[in-house]
Enzyme design. Structure first.
Site, PDB file in Angstrom:
ATOM      1  N   ASP A   1       0.879  -1.171   0.000  1.00  0.00           N
ATOM      2  CA  ASP A   1       0.000   0.000   0.000  1.00  0.00           C
ATOM      3  C   ASP A   1       0.913   1.217   0.000  1.00  0.00           C
ATOM      4  OD1 ASP A   1      -1.660   2.177   0.649  1.00  0.00           O
ATOM      5  OD2 ASP A   1      -3.051   0.884   1.737  1.00  0.00           O
TER       6      ASP A   1
ATOM      7  N   TYR B   1      -5.695  18.077 -15.416  1.00  0.00           N
ATOM      8  CA  TYR B   1      -6.193  19.015 -14.396  1.00  0.00           C
ATOM      9  C   TYR B   1      -5.169  19.227 -13.286  1.00  0.00           C
ATOM     10  CZ  TYR B   1      -8.288  14.803 -12.108  1.00  0.00           C
ATOM     11  OH  TYR B   1      -8.526  13.577 -11.537  1.00  0.00           O
TER      12      TYR B   1
ATOM     13  N   SER C   1     -15.718  13.444   3.297  1.00  0.00           N
ATOM     14  CA  SER C   1     -15.196  13.446   4.665  1.00  0.00           C
ATOM     15  C   SER C   1     -13.690  13.662   4.589  1.00  0.00           C
ATOM     16  CB  SER C   1     -15.493  12.105   5.339  1.00  0.00           C
ATOM     17  OG  SER C   1     -14.698  11.084   4.745  1.00  0.00           O
TER      18      SER C   1
ATOM     19  N   PHE D   1     -12.423   9.526  -7.367  1.00  0.00           N
ATOM     20  CA  PHE D   1     -13.858   9.315  -7.649  1.00  0.00           C
ATOM     21  C   PHE D   1     -14.495  10.683  -7.744  1.00  0.00           C
ATOM     22  CE2 PHE D   1     -12.972   8.760  -3.115  1.00  0.00           C
ATOM     23  CZ  PHE D   1     -13.660   9.838  -2.582  1.00  0.00           C
TER      24      PHE D   1
HETATM   25  C1  HXC Z   1     -17.635   9.931  -1.570  1.00  0.00           C
HETATM   26  C2  HXC Z   1     -16.194   8.245  -0.930  1.00  0.00           C
HETATM   27  C3  HXC Z   1     -16.343   7.599  -2.183  1.00  0.00           C
HETATM   28  C4  HXC Z   1     -17.214   8.203  -3.129  1.00  0.00           C
HETATM   29  C5  HXC Z   1     -14.989   6.420  -0.977  1.00  0.00           C
HETATM   30  N1  HXC Z   1     -15.353   7.476  -0.228  1.00  0.00           N
HETATM   31  N2  HXC Z   1     -15.579   6.482  -2.173  1.00  0.00           N
HETATM   32  N3  HXC Z   1     -16.817   9.396  -0.619  1.00  0.00           N
HETATM   33  N4  HXC Z   1     -17.838   9.370  -2.782  1.00  0.00           N
HETATM   34  N5  HXC Z   1     -17.404   7.662  -4.332  1.00  0.00           N
HETATM   35  C6  HXC Z   1     -14.936   7.734   1.129  1.00  0.00           C
HETATM   36  C7  HXC Z   1     -15.379   6.626   2.067  1.00  0.00           C
HETATM   37  O1  HXC Z   1     -16.727   6.763   2.469  1.00  0.00           O
HETATM   38  C8  HXC Z   1     -14.389   6.819   3.223  1.00  0.00           C
HETATM   39  O2  HXC Z   1     -14.757   7.881   4.043  1.00  0.00           O
HETATM   40  C9  HXC Z   1     -13.121   7.265   2.513  1.00  0.00           C
HETATM   41  O3  HXC Z   1     -13.530   7.757   1.233  1.00  0.00           O
HETATM   42  C10 HXC Z   1     -12.152   6.115   2.309  1.00  0.00           C
HETATM   43  O4  HXC Z   1     -12.868   5.071   1.636  1.00  0.00           O
HETATM   44  P1  HXC Z   1     -12.385   3.557   1.670  1.00  0.00           P
HETATM   45  O5  HXC Z   1     -13.266   2.776   0.770  1.00  0.00           O
HETATM   46  O6  HXC Z   1     -12.224   3.114   3.094  1.00  0.00           O
HETATM   47  O7  HXC Z   1     -10.922   3.756   1.095  1.00  0.00           O
HETATM   48  P2  HXC Z   1      -9.972   2.761   0.410  1.00  0.00           P
HETATM   49  O8  HXC Z   1     -10.421   1.331   0.568  1.00  0.00           O
HETATM   50  O9  HXC Z   1      -8.641   3.150   0.872  1.00  0.00           O
HETATM   51  O10 HXC Z   1     -10.169   3.116  -1.165  1.00  0.00           O
HETATM   52  C11 HXC Z   1      -9.607   4.231  -1.773  1.00  0.00           C
HETATM   53  C12 HXC Z   1     -10.532   4.812  -2.831  1.00  0.00           C
HETATM   54  C13 HXC Z   1     -11.003   3.714  -3.821  1.00  0.00           C
HETATM   55  C14 HXC Z   1      -9.753   5.934  -3.546  1.00  0.00           C
HETATM   56  C15 HXC Z   1     -11.736   5.437  -2.148  1.00  0.00           C
HETATM   57  O11 HXC Z   1     -11.837   4.255  -4.821  1.00  0.00           O
HETATM   58  C16 HXC Z   1      -9.858   2.969  -4.454  1.00  0.00           C
HETATM   59  O12 HXC Z   1      -9.365   1.990  -3.916  1.00  0.00           O
HETATM   60  N6  HXC Z   1      -9.389   3.449  -5.614  1.00  0.00           N
HETATM   61  C17 HXC Z   1      -8.217   2.852  -6.321  1.00  0.00           C
HETATM   62  C18 HXC Z   1      -8.383   2.786  -7.817  1.00  0.00           C
HETATM   63  C19 HXC Z   1      -8.853   4.052  -8.456  1.00  0.00           C
HETATM   64  O13 HXC Z   1      -9.402   4.958  -7.805  1.00  0.00           O
HETATM   65  N7  HXC Z   1      -8.702   4.115  -9.777  1.00  0.00           N
HETATM   66  C20 HXC Z   1      -9.105   5.274 -10.572  1.00  0.00           C
HETATM   67  C21 HXC Z   1      -7.945   6.117 -10.910  1.00  0.00           C
HETATM   68  S1  HXC Z   1      -8.465   7.128 -12.232  1.00  0.00           S
HETATM   69  P3  HXC Z   1     -15.555   7.683   5.467  1.00  0.00           P
HETATM   70  O14 HXC Z   1     -15.630   9.045   6.054  1.00  0.00           O
HETATM   71  O15 HXC Z   1     -16.903   7.091   5.091  1.00  0.00           O
HETATM   72  O16 HXC Z   1     -14.739   6.715   6.284  1.00  0.00           O
HETATM   73  C22 HXC Z   1      -7.709   8.589 -12.186  1.00  0.00           C
HETATM   74  C23 HXC Z   1      -7.979   9.402 -13.437  1.00  0.00           C
HETATM   75  C24 HXC Z   1      -7.573  10.823 -13.291  1.00  0.00           C
HETATM   76  O17 HXC Z   1      -7.013   8.919 -11.297  1.00  0.00           O
HETATM   77  C25 HXC Z   1      -7.920  11.706 -14.481  1.00  0.00           C
HETATM   78  C26 HXC Z   1      -9.119  11.411 -15.283  1.00  0.00           C
HETATM   79  C27 HXC Z   1      -9.271  12.271 -16.505  1.00  0.00           C
HETATM   80  P1  NAP Z   2      -6.696   1.742 -12.215  1.00  0.00           P
HETATM   81  O1  NAP Z   2      -6.669   0.523 -13.082  1.00  0.00           O
HETATM   82  O2  NAP Z   2      -7.741   1.850 -11.161  1.00  0.00           O
HETATM   83  O3  NAP Z   2      -5.256   1.896 -11.610  1.00  0.00           O
HETATM   84  C1  NAP Z   2      -4.982   2.289 -10.327  1.00  0.00           C
HETATM   85  C2  NAP Z   2      -4.016   1.295  -9.731  1.00  0.00           C
HETATM   86  O4  NAP Z   2      -3.536   1.814  -8.513  1.00  0.00           O
HETATM   87  C3  NAP Z   2      -4.645  -0.072  -9.448  1.00  0.00           C
HETATM   88  O5  NAP Z   2      -3.849  -1.085  -9.995  1.00  0.00           O
HETATM   89  C4  NAP Z   2      -4.638  -0.155  -7.921  1.00  0.00           C
HETATM   90  O6  NAP Z   2      -4.394  -1.504  -7.504  1.00  0.00           O
HETATM   91  C5  NAP Z   2      -3.487   0.762  -7.567  1.00  0.00           C
HETATM   92  N1  NAP Z   2      -3.630   1.344  -6.235  1.00  0.00           N
HETATM   93  C6  NAP Z   2      -4.695   2.030  -5.763  1.00  0.00           C
HETATM   94  N2  NAP Z   2      -4.492   2.361  -4.489  1.00  0.00           N
HETATM   95  C7  NAP Z   2      -3.262   1.884  -4.162  1.00  0.00           C
HETATM   96  C8  NAP Z   2      -2.504   1.916  -2.970  1.00  0.00           C
HETATM   97  N3  NAP Z   2      -2.959   2.512  -1.854  1.00  0.00           N
HETATM   98  N4  NAP Z   2      -1.280   1.330  -2.971  1.00  0.00           N
HETATM   99  C9  NAP Z   2      -0.808   0.731  -4.086  1.00  0.00           C
HETATM  100  N5  NAP Z   2      -1.494   0.667  -5.248  1.00  0.00           N
HETATM  101  C10 NAP Z   2      -2.718   1.246  -5.268  1.00  0.00           C
HETATM  102  O7  NAP Z   2      -6.836   3.100 -13.077  1.00  0.00           O
HETATM  103  P2  NAP Z   2      -6.086   3.628 -14.388  1.00  0.00           P
HETATM  104  O8  NAP Z   2      -7.108   4.338 -15.172  1.00  0.00           O
HETATM  105  O9  NAP Z   2      -5.277   2.565 -15.015  1.00  0.00           O
HETATM  106  O10 NAP Z   2      -5.117   4.745 -13.773  1.00  0.00           O
HETATM  107  C11 NAP Z   2      -3.694   4.639 -13.873  1.00  0.00           C
HETATM  108  C12 NAP Z   2      -3.066   6.016 -13.768  1.00  0.00           C
HETATM  109  O11 NAP Z   2      -3.463   6.823 -14.877  1.00  0.00           O
HETATM  110  C13 NAP Z   2      -3.467   6.795 -12.534  1.00  0.00           C
HETATM  111  O12 NAP Z   2      -2.367   7.541 -12.057  1.00  0.00           O
HETATM  112  C14 NAP Z   2      -4.520   7.733 -13.045  1.00  0.00           C
HETATM  113  O13 NAP Z   2      -4.669   8.879 -12.258  1.00  0.00           O
HETATM  114  C15 NAP Z   2      -3.945   8.051 -14.400  1.00  0.00           C
HETATM  115  N6  NAP Z   2      -4.916   8.579 -15.363  1.00  0.00           N
HETATM  116  C16 NAP Z   2      -5.842   7.758 -15.898  1.00  0.00           C
HETATM  117  C17 NAP Z   2      -6.708   8.271 -16.842  1.00  0.00           C
HETATM  118  C18 NAP Z   2      -7.722   7.399 -17.525  1.00  0.00           C
HETATM  119  O14 NAP Z   2      -8.500   7.924 -18.336  1.00  0.00           O
HETATM  120  N7  NAP Z   2      -7.769   6.112 -17.265  1.00  0.00           N
HETATM  121  C19 NAP Z   2      -6.639   9.633 -17.193  1.00  0.00           C
HETATM  122  C20 NAP Z   2      -5.689  10.428 -16.607  1.00  0.00           C
HETATM  123  C21 NAP Z   2      -4.809   9.895 -15.698  1.00  0.00           C
HETATM  124  P3  NAP Z   2      -4.958  -2.121  -6.107  1.00  0.00           P
HETATM  125  O15 NAP Z   2      -6.413  -1.825  -6.057  1.00  0.00           O
HETATM  126  O16 NAP Z   2      -4.592  -3.568  -6.202  1.00  0.00           O
HETATM  127  O17 NAP Z   2      -4.188  -1.431  -5.018  1.00  0.00           O
END
Ligand code: HXC
Ligand code: NAP
Length: 283
Positions: A67, A149, A107, A99
């Site tokens: 992590d 962004y 929060s 998200f």
């Molecule tokens: C509001 C939310 C939420 C949501 C989680 N939370 N999701 N609040 N809306 N959709 C809140 C929860 O209620 C909690 O607060 C806190 O966030 C932590 O949530 P957990 O589920 O306990 O956290 P965790 O298990 O650590 O998960 C982290 C996460 C999750 C970021 C919330 O989505 C995740 O694991 N993401 C990893 C992969 C990912 O996000 N991929 C997309 C990357 S795309 P409370 O107060 O209730 O405890 C990207 C693209 C960028 O970056 C550019 C695009 C153009």
């Molecule tokens: P994704 O598949 O959800 O990738 C996110 C990865 O991060 C997952 O493999 C996840 O694996 C890992 N991760 C999340 N929390 C972590 C933690 N605490 N520790 C270690 N690993 C963690 O999404 P993606 O679209 O491929 O995104 C990849 C990158 O591209 C990100 O930096 C994102 O911001 C960037 N990006 C994506 C887009 C797009 O359109 N897709 C656009 C702009 C930028 P685990 O859940 O196993 O931890």
């Protein structure tokens, strides 16, 4: 596009390398001769991805659960990869959390979750590996995946925007500070590239997915191979004078958002005859 040995024997760590863009970059790097280490929280996902990646592309993929929000786990991860391969050449800071949400609904734990993964996680990985590179008297490279962004900001993804802006500042700052150690720091800013992780959290309805497409002047999303090839180019020894740069790959999306008249692309062609008559009268 490239020589097949472009990244031969380069040891590359990809955070979040078991899914989405991290995995796609990893597969391309394997084709180009790299040795990979992929890391994230879900070790089952990593193991499955590693065996599928090597079955498809050959080469070696080492997996380590970590992590990136936990600095001690990050140091252990970096040590494990270094011990396994005997060195590390490149770090791709790709792991992210994000998200959509009105900011007032968040929060402090939600804010921490995103900043912890994106900003602190990138910093911890960079710091742990940078210290090892400097102690070993050798250079290295970090490639940080941000988004556009990072410099425009964006509503509804504010923790991510703040964190990516921080990662861009980290990239540019260390590109200068660590250059004399032979450490190169760059970034890629992708526009929309469909992945399950991003689409489930940022475009969970067909309407929102279509909105994402409408903002791109090229009227299509990115192909993973396009991003992976850009990354490979930036990592190659032949690109070693690129330092502190962030390259955008978004089909023109962010410029569309900035152009005050970009939305006129929604007007039907017939409307332009009428508008031309009106605007010409203005002389
Ligand atoms: C509001 C939310 C939420 C949501 C989680 N939370 N999701 N609040 N809306 N959709 C809140 C929860 O209620 C909690 O607060 C806190 O966030 C932590 O949530 P957990 O589920 O306990 O956290 P965790 O298990 O650590 O998960 C982290 C996460 C999750 C970021 C919330 O989505 C995740 O694991 N993401 C990893 C992969 C990912 O996000 N991929 C997309 C990357 S795309 P409370 O107060 O209730 O405890 C990207 C693209 C960028 O970056 C550019 C695009 C153009
Ligand atoms: P994704 O598949 O959800 O990738 C996110 C990865 O991060 C997952 O493999 C996840 O694996 C890992 N991760 C999340 N929390 C972590 C933690 N605490 N520790 C270690 N690993 C963690 O999404 P993606 O679209 O491929 O995104 C990849 C990158 O591209 C990100 O930096 C994102 O911001 C960037 N990006 C994506 C887009 C797009 O359109 N897709 C656009 C702009 C930028 P685990 O859940 O196993 O931890």
């Amino acid at each position: 596009m490239f020589r097949q040995d472009l990244l031969k024997d380069k040891v590359i760590i990809i955070t979040g390398g078991g899914s989405g863009l991290g995995r796609s970059m990893g597969e391309r790097f394997l084709e180009l001769g790299a040795k990979l280490a992929i890391t994230s929280r879900n070790t089952d996902k990593l193991t499955t991805a590693a065996s599928e990646m090597t079955a498809a592309k050959g080469g070696e993929v080492f997996t380590v659960g970590c992590d990136v929000r936990d600095p001690e786990a990050v140091e252990a991860m970096i040590d494990a990869v270094w011990d396994h391969y005997g060195t590390v050449d490149i770090l791709i800071n790709n792991a992210a959390g994000n998200f959509i949400s009105p900011t007032e609904r968040l929060s402090h734990r939600a804010v921490d979750a995103v900043l912890g993964i994106v900003l602190h996680g990138t910093f911890y990985c960079t710091l742990a590996l940078g210290k090892k590179w400097i102690a070993a008297g050798r250079g290295g490279q970090c490639l940080n995946i941000v988004t556009t962004y990072a410099w425009t900001g964006s509503g509804y993804v504010v923790p991510s925007a703040a964190a990516k802006a921080g990662v861009l500042a980290l990239t540019r700052s260390l590109a200068v500070e660590w250059a004399h150690h032979g450490i190169r720091m760059n970034a890629i800013a992708p526009g929309p590239f469909p992945t399950a992780g991003a689409w489930e959290r940022l475009a969970p309805t067909p309407e929102l997915a279509q909105e994402a497409l409408n903002r791109v002047p090229l009227k299509r999303v990115g192909e993973h191979s396009e991003l992976a090839n850009l990354a490979a180019y930036m990592l190659a020894d032949e690109a070693s004078y690129i330092n502190g740069e962030c390259i955008t790959i978004d089909g023109g999306e962010w410029l569309y958002g900035g152009g005050q008249f970009s939305q006129l692309d929604k007007l039907p062609a017939e409307a332009w005859d009428l508008l031309a008559a009106m605007t010409k009268r203005a002389k």
